[in-house]
Design an enzyme around this catalytic site. Structure first.
Site, PDB file in Angstrom:
ATOM      1  N   ARG A 138      -8.608  -1.112   4.273  1.00  0.00           N
ATOM      2  CA  ARG A 138      -7.837   0.002   3.691  1.00  0.00           C
ATOM      3  C   ARG A 138      -6.449  -0.465   3.285  1.00  0.00           C
ATOM      4  O   ARG A 138      -5.822   0.072   2.384  1.00  0.00           O
ATOM      5  CB  ARG A 138      -7.706   1.148   4.702  1.00  0.00           C
ATOM      6  CG  ARG A 138      -9.017   1.847   5.011  1.00  0.00           C
ATOM      7  CD  ARG A 138      -8.791   3.077   5.814  1.00  0.00           C
ATOM      8  NE  ARG A 138      -7.745   3.875   5.188  1.00  0.00           N
ATOM      9  CZ  ARG A 138      -7.106   4.864   5.813  1.00  0.00           C
ATOM     10  NH1 ARG A 138      -7.425   5.159   7.056  1.00  0.00           N
ATOM     11  NH2 ARG A 138      -6.171   5.548   5.207  1.00  0.00           N
ATOM     12  N   LYS A 165       0.852  -1.210   0.000  1.00  0.00           N
ATOM     13  CA  LYS A 165       0.000   0.000   0.000  1.00  0.00           C
ATOM     14  C   LYS A 165       0.880   1.249   0.000  1.00  0.00           C
ATOM     15  O   LYS A 165       0.674   2.163  -0.805  1.00  0.00           O
ATOM     16  CB  LYS A 165      -0.883   0.000   1.241  1.00  0.00           C
ATOM     17  CG  LYS A 165      -1.570   1.341   1.549  1.00  0.00           C
ATOM     18  CD  LYS A 165      -2.492   1.279   2.741  1.00  0.00           C
ATOM     19  CE  LYS A 165      -1.809   1.556   4.029  1.00  0.00           C
ATOM     20  NZ  LYS A 165      -1.546   2.949   4.348  1.00  0.00           N
ATOM     21  N   ASN A 166       1.868   1.258   0.900  1.00  0.00           N
ATOM     22  CA  ASN A 166       2.623   2.500   1.097  1.00  0.00           C
ATOM     23  C   ASN A 166       3.686   2.749   0.030  1.00  0.00           C
ATOM     24  O   ASN A 166       4.282   3.821  -0.004  1.00  0.00           O
ATOM     25  CB  ASN A 166       3.228   2.525   2.505  1.00  0.00           C
ATOM     26  CG  ASN A 166       2.141   2.631   3.559  1.00  0.00           C
ATOM     27  OD1 ASN A 166       0.975   2.907   3.236  1.00  0.00           O
ATOM     28  ND2 ASN A 166       2.484   2.383   4.804  1.00  0.00           N
ATOM     29  N   CYS A 170      -5.826   7.370   9.244  1.00  0.00           N
ATOM     30  CA  CYS A 170      -6.078   6.717  10.533  1.00  0.00           C
ATOM     31  C   CYS A 170      -5.860   7.699  11.688  1.00  0.00           C
ATOM     32  O   CYS A 170      -4.934   8.483  11.703  1.00  0.00           O
ATOM     33  CB  CYS A 170      -5.146   5.526  10.696  1.00  0.00           C
ATOM     34  SG  CYS A 170      -5.718   4.117   9.756  1.00  0.00           S
ATOM     35  N   LEU A 189       5.256  20.008   7.725  1.00  0.00           N
ATOM     36  CA  LEU A 189       6.501  19.710   6.991  1.00  0.00           C
ATOM     37  C   LEU A 189       6.239  19.656   5.480  1.00  0.00           C
ATOM     38  O   LEU A 189       7.077  20.068   4.673  1.00  0.00           O
ATOM     39  CB  LEU A 189       7.106  18.387   7.475  1.00  0.00           C
ATOM     40  CG  LEU A 189       7.468  18.310   8.958  1.00  0.00           C
ATOM     41  CD1 LEU A 189       8.073  16.948   9.285  1.00  0.00           C
ATOM     42  CD2 LEU A 189       8.427  19.423   9.353  1.00  0.00           C
ATOM     43  N   ARG A 248      -1.332  14.163  13.265  1.00  0.00           N
ATOM     44  CA  ARG A 248      -0.924  14.028  11.844  1.00  0.00           C
ATOM     45  C   ARG A 248      -0.917  15.379  11.133  1.00  0.00           C
ATOM     46  O   ARG A 248      -1.613  15.605  10.147  1.00  0.00           O
ATOM     47  CB  ARG A 248      -1.791  12.994  11.142  1.00  0.00           C
ATOM     48  CG  ARG A 248      -1.786  11.677  11.906  1.00  0.00           C
ATOM     49  CD  ARG A 248      -2.234  10.519  11.129  1.00  0.00           C
ATOM     50  NE  ARG A 248      -1.190  10.021  10.242  1.00  0.00           N
ATOM     51  CZ  ARG A 248      -1.359   8.969   9.445  1.00  0.00           C
ATOM     52  NH1 ARG A 248      -2.526   8.384   9.404  1.00  0.00           N
ATOM     53  NH2 ARG A 248      -0.387   8.554   8.667  1.00  0.00           N
ATOM     54  N   ASP A 273       4.041   0.653  12.348  1.00  0.00           N
ATOM     55  CA  ASP A 273       2.850  -0.021  11.807  1.00  0.00           C
ATOM     56  C   ASP A 273       2.726  -1.465  12.302  1.00  0.00           C
ATOM     57  O   ASP A 273       1.656  -2.062  12.149  1.00  0.00           O
ATOM     58  CB  ASP A 273       2.871  -0.013  10.273  1.00  0.00           C
ATOM     59  CG  ASP A 273       2.748   1.393   9.721  1.00  0.00           C
ATOM     60  OD1 ASP A 273       3.038   1.594   8.529  1.00  0.00           O
ATOM     61  OD2 ASP A 273       2.396   2.300  10.500  1.00  0.00           O
TER      62      ASP A 273
HETATM   63  C1  EPZ Z   1       3.621   7.030   6.505  1.00  0.00           C
HETATM   64  O1  EPZ Z   1       2.733   7.970   7.089  1.00  0.00           O
HETATM   65  C2  EPZ Z   1       2.815   5.750   6.357  1.00  0.00           C
HETATM   66  N1  EPZ Z   1       1.671   5.985   5.478  1.00  0.00           N
HETATM   67  C3  EPZ Z   1       2.311   5.289   7.728  1.00  0.00           C
HETATM   68  O2  EPZ Z   1       1.624   4.056   7.553  1.00  0.00           O
HETATM   69  C4  EPZ Z   1       3.529   5.057   8.624  1.00  0.00           C
HETATM   70  O3  EPZ Z   1       3.073   4.707   9.921  1.00  0.00           O
HETATM   71  C5  EPZ Z   1       4.347   6.348   8.706  1.00  0.00           C
HETATM   72  O4  EPZ Z   1       4.730   6.771   7.374  1.00  0.00           O
HETATM   73  C6  EPZ Z   1       5.621   6.165   9.516  1.00  0.00           C
HETATM   74  O5  EPZ Z   1       6.384   5.142   8.978  1.00  0.00           O
HETATM   75  C7  EPZ Z   1       1.861   5.980   4.134  1.00  0.00           C
HETATM   76  O6  EPZ Z   1       2.969   5.804   3.649  1.00  0.00           O
HETATM   77  C8  EPZ Z   1       0.649   6.186   3.296  1.00  0.00           C
HETATM   78  P1  EPZ Z   1       5.288  10.513   8.758  1.00  0.00           P
HETATM   79  P2  EPZ Z   1       3.136   9.545   7.170  1.00  0.00           P
HETATM   80  O7  EPZ Z   1       5.106  11.776   8.022  1.00  0.00           O
HETATM   81  O8  EPZ Z   1       3.914   9.909   5.978  1.00  0.00           O
HETATM   82  C9  EPZ Z   1       4.845  13.779  12.124  1.00  0.00           C
HETATM   83  C10 EPZ Z   1      -0.201   2.574   7.713  1.00  0.00           C
HETATM   84  O9  EPZ Z   1      -0.712   1.999   8.670  1.00  0.00           O
HETATM   85  N2  EPZ Z   1       4.646  14.753  11.041  1.00  0.00           N
HETATM   86  O10 EPZ Z   1       6.563   9.749   8.597  1.00  0.00           O
HETATM   87  O11 EPZ Z   1       1.922  10.299   7.501  1.00  0.00           O
HETATM   88  C11 EPZ Z   1       3.700  12.788  12.239  1.00  0.00           C
HETATM   89  O12 EPZ Z   1       2.638  13.332  12.999  1.00  0.00           O
HETATM   90  C12 EPZ Z   1       0.197   4.032   7.836  1.00  0.00           C
HETATM   91  O13 EPZ Z   1       0.057   2.047   6.598  1.00  0.00           O
HETATM   92  C13 EPZ Z   1       4.608  16.110  11.348  1.00  0.00           C
HETATM   93  O14 EPZ Z   1       4.741  16.501  12.494  1.00  0.00           O
HETATM   94  O15 EPZ Z   1       4.091   9.516   8.449  1.00  0.00           O
HETATM   95  C14 EPZ Z   1       4.356  11.614  12.922  1.00  0.00           C
HETATM   96  O16 EPZ Z   1       4.388  11.857  14.315  1.00  0.00           O
HETATM   97  C15 EPZ Z   1      -0.131   4.624   9.197  1.00  0.00           C
HETATM   98  N3  EPZ Z   1       4.413  17.009  10.346  1.00  0.00           N
HETATM   99  C16 EPZ Z   1       5.787  11.634  12.370  1.00  0.00           C
HETATM  100  O17 EPZ Z   1       5.983  12.952  11.813  1.00  0.00           O
HETATM  101  C17 EPZ Z   1       4.267  16.622   9.045  1.00  0.00           C
HETATM  102  O18 EPZ Z   1       4.101  17.496   8.166  1.00  0.00           O
HETATM  103  C18 EPZ Z   1       6.035  10.626  11.262  1.00  0.00           C
HETATM  104  O19 EPZ Z   1       5.019  10.800  10.303  1.00  0.00           O
HETATM  105  C19 EPZ Z   1       4.309  15.237   8.743  1.00  0.00           C
HETATM  106  C20 EPZ Z   1       4.505  14.326   9.754  1.00  0.00           C
END
Ligand code: EPZ
Length: 415
Positions: free
Chosen positions: A397, A22-23, A116, A125, A121, A305
């Site tokens: 999903r 998916k990702n 989710c 950034l 979220r 995850d």
């Molecule tokens: C990706 O989400 C994945 N989703 C998530 O998988 C996965 O858990 C996550 O990366 C971490 O590995 C997809 O790829 C579609 P992040 P993403 O930006 O990109 C904070 C699943 O179950 N943050 O790496 O949203 C954020 O709140 C899903 O398949 C900011 O503060 O994750 C988090 O605490 C769930 N500001 C941390 O960074 C931003 O602008 C990491 O989030 C963006 C993120």
């Protein structure tokens, strides 16, 4: 259809093949928008989030069709720039379409992303990245509006590691002027697969999998066919299914090299495995050891995850285990459902202490998000009696057909 029924207590013993990731597929679908032609994703998972992204691309003018698990994306006429809020709020990945829209036509309007409920979220950034590349961004109550006649390459230093923001920067810079250097990038395999896909389309991206990624802008991209890699989180989930039932399973098309941290934890619990040419044979019959402490981390650390699936396993191993969720601030929502099944888990902030016990009992439980929902399936496989899981739409999903796969692995599951 919305419920899953499981009768637990049987060690899994069967074989399943791992679906496409998916990702990895979602950012590739956003990348397809950068090309005024056709991209084909081979072995693409038929899951709700992919169908949602497909609807968004169609709403922008793309023509899409499936041939089995091969998804064809013809973005020749995808010149729309507004992503309907109704679609955007269905999932988190919609936000990276902004970078692709700016790259393709210098403007984009998108509703706030959903996804989710595992934490706030934010997307700060993402927006900072696009602004650094020259985009003007303003936010209304319902949408984010961005415009940038021409993306100009620059250096971008992420204050914290973000998978999505790294992908955002890559997508926005592919057709930009000059070179963009992203620093403090996420190193997840999905970033590395996105680089491979973009370069096969004719982009010029290097460094994925390290902290620094360089994107040298090109004029145009070309048609391509690309195989979506297997889903490492689905593979980890099914290994947890073997572990929680102390079974022995075979996983075909298993990306073991992308699961190093997870497999270490699996072995710490007493799990054994051999992997050969993409097939992994797991013997979880000797699982018996709690994990004293484990912290989720950015790749190559233990993936957030798989935190809930691992918690389900630890709930059945006598002794105290301690998990620390270091990525998302609210990823213990499923604990309350585990407690209904007889688990003994205490949560304080980012810490969870699991006092494992020999057996859980079946109950009526509710999935509230994707990976927690999958973890409830695992708990049901170990519980005595019947477990009925509501809210399966969350599980769908990310899992193409969890009932089919668990049945193939020998589980007693029905929908
Ligand atoms: C990706 O989400 C994945 N989703 C998530 O998988 C996965 O858990 C996550 O990366 C971490 O590995 C997809 O790829 C579609 P992040 P993403 O930006 O990109 C904070 C699943 O179950 N943050 O790496 O949203 C954020 O709140 C899903 O398949 C900011 O503060 O994750 C988090 O605490 C769930 N500001 C941390 O960074 C931003 O602008 C990491 O989030 C963006 C993120």
């Amino acid at each position: 259809m919305e419920q899953i029924r499981i009768r637990g207590g049987t060690p899994l013993c069967g074989e399943a093949a791992i679906q496409g990731s998916k990702n990895a597929a979602l950012p590739m679908m956003a990348a397809a928008l950068l090309h005024k032609g056709t991209s084909v994703l081979l072995g693409c998972p038929r899951i709700a989030d992919v169908f949602c992204m497909e609807k968004i691309l169609q709403s922008l003018g793309a023509a899409t069709w499936w041939e089995g698990n091969n998804l064809h994306l013809d973005c020749q006429s995808a010149d729309g720039f507004q992503v309907p809020a109704a679609y955007a709020k269905e999932m988190r990945s919609s936000v990276i379409l902004l970078g692709a829209l700016l790259g393709r036509q210098g403007k984009g309007r998108i509703g706030y992303p959903g996804g989710c409920i595992i934490g706030k979220r934010p997307i700060d950034l993402h927006l900072q990245t696009l602004q650094a590349l020259g985009a003007k961004i303003f936010e209304t109550d319902e949408a984010i509006v961005a415009s940038c006649p021409k993306i100009k390459g620059c250096h971008i230093y992420f204050p914290s590691v973000s998978v999505g923001a790294t992908e955002q920067g890559m997508l926005a810079a592919v057709l930009g002027e000059g070179t963009t250097c992203l620093h403090n990038c996420a190193k997840e395999p999905e970033i590395q697969w996105l680089q491979k896909f973009l370069n096969q389309m004719g982009a010029s991206v290097t460094g994925a999998g390290t902290e620094n990624i360089s994107i040298h802008g090109v004029k145009a991209l070309k048609d391509t066919r690309f195989s979506v890699p297997p889903d490492r989180i689905v593979a980890g989930t099914y290994l947890c299914a073997a572990a929680i039932t102390r079974g022995r399973i075979t996983l075909k098309n298993c990306p073991a090299k992308e699961l190093t941290a997870f497999l270490l934890a699996y072995q710490k619990m007493g799990g054994q495995y051999v992997e050969k040419n993409g097939t992994l044979l797991a013997d979880a019959s000797r699982i018996a050891f709690p994990i004293v402490e484990l912290t989720t981390a950015v790749y190559p650390g233990f993936p957030t995850d798989l935190q809930s699936p691992l918690m389900a396993v630890l709930a059945t191993i006598p002794g105290q285990s301690h998990l620390i969720e270091n990525i998302f601030e609210d990823r213990y929502k499923t604990v309350r459902e585990f407690l209904r099944m007889g688990a003994d888990i205490q949560v304080r902030g980012r810490d969870a202490w699991i006092n494992g016990r020999k057996c859980l009992h079946g109950a009526n439980v509710t999935a509230k998000e994707l990976r927690g929902g999958a973890a409830l399936v695992l708990a049901g496989l170990a519980a005595h009696g019947e477990t009925i899981i509501s809210g399966r739409q969350y599980i769908d999903r990310g899992y193409e057909n969890i009932c089919r796969d668990i049945l193939r692995l020998g589980g007693n599951i029905s929908e």
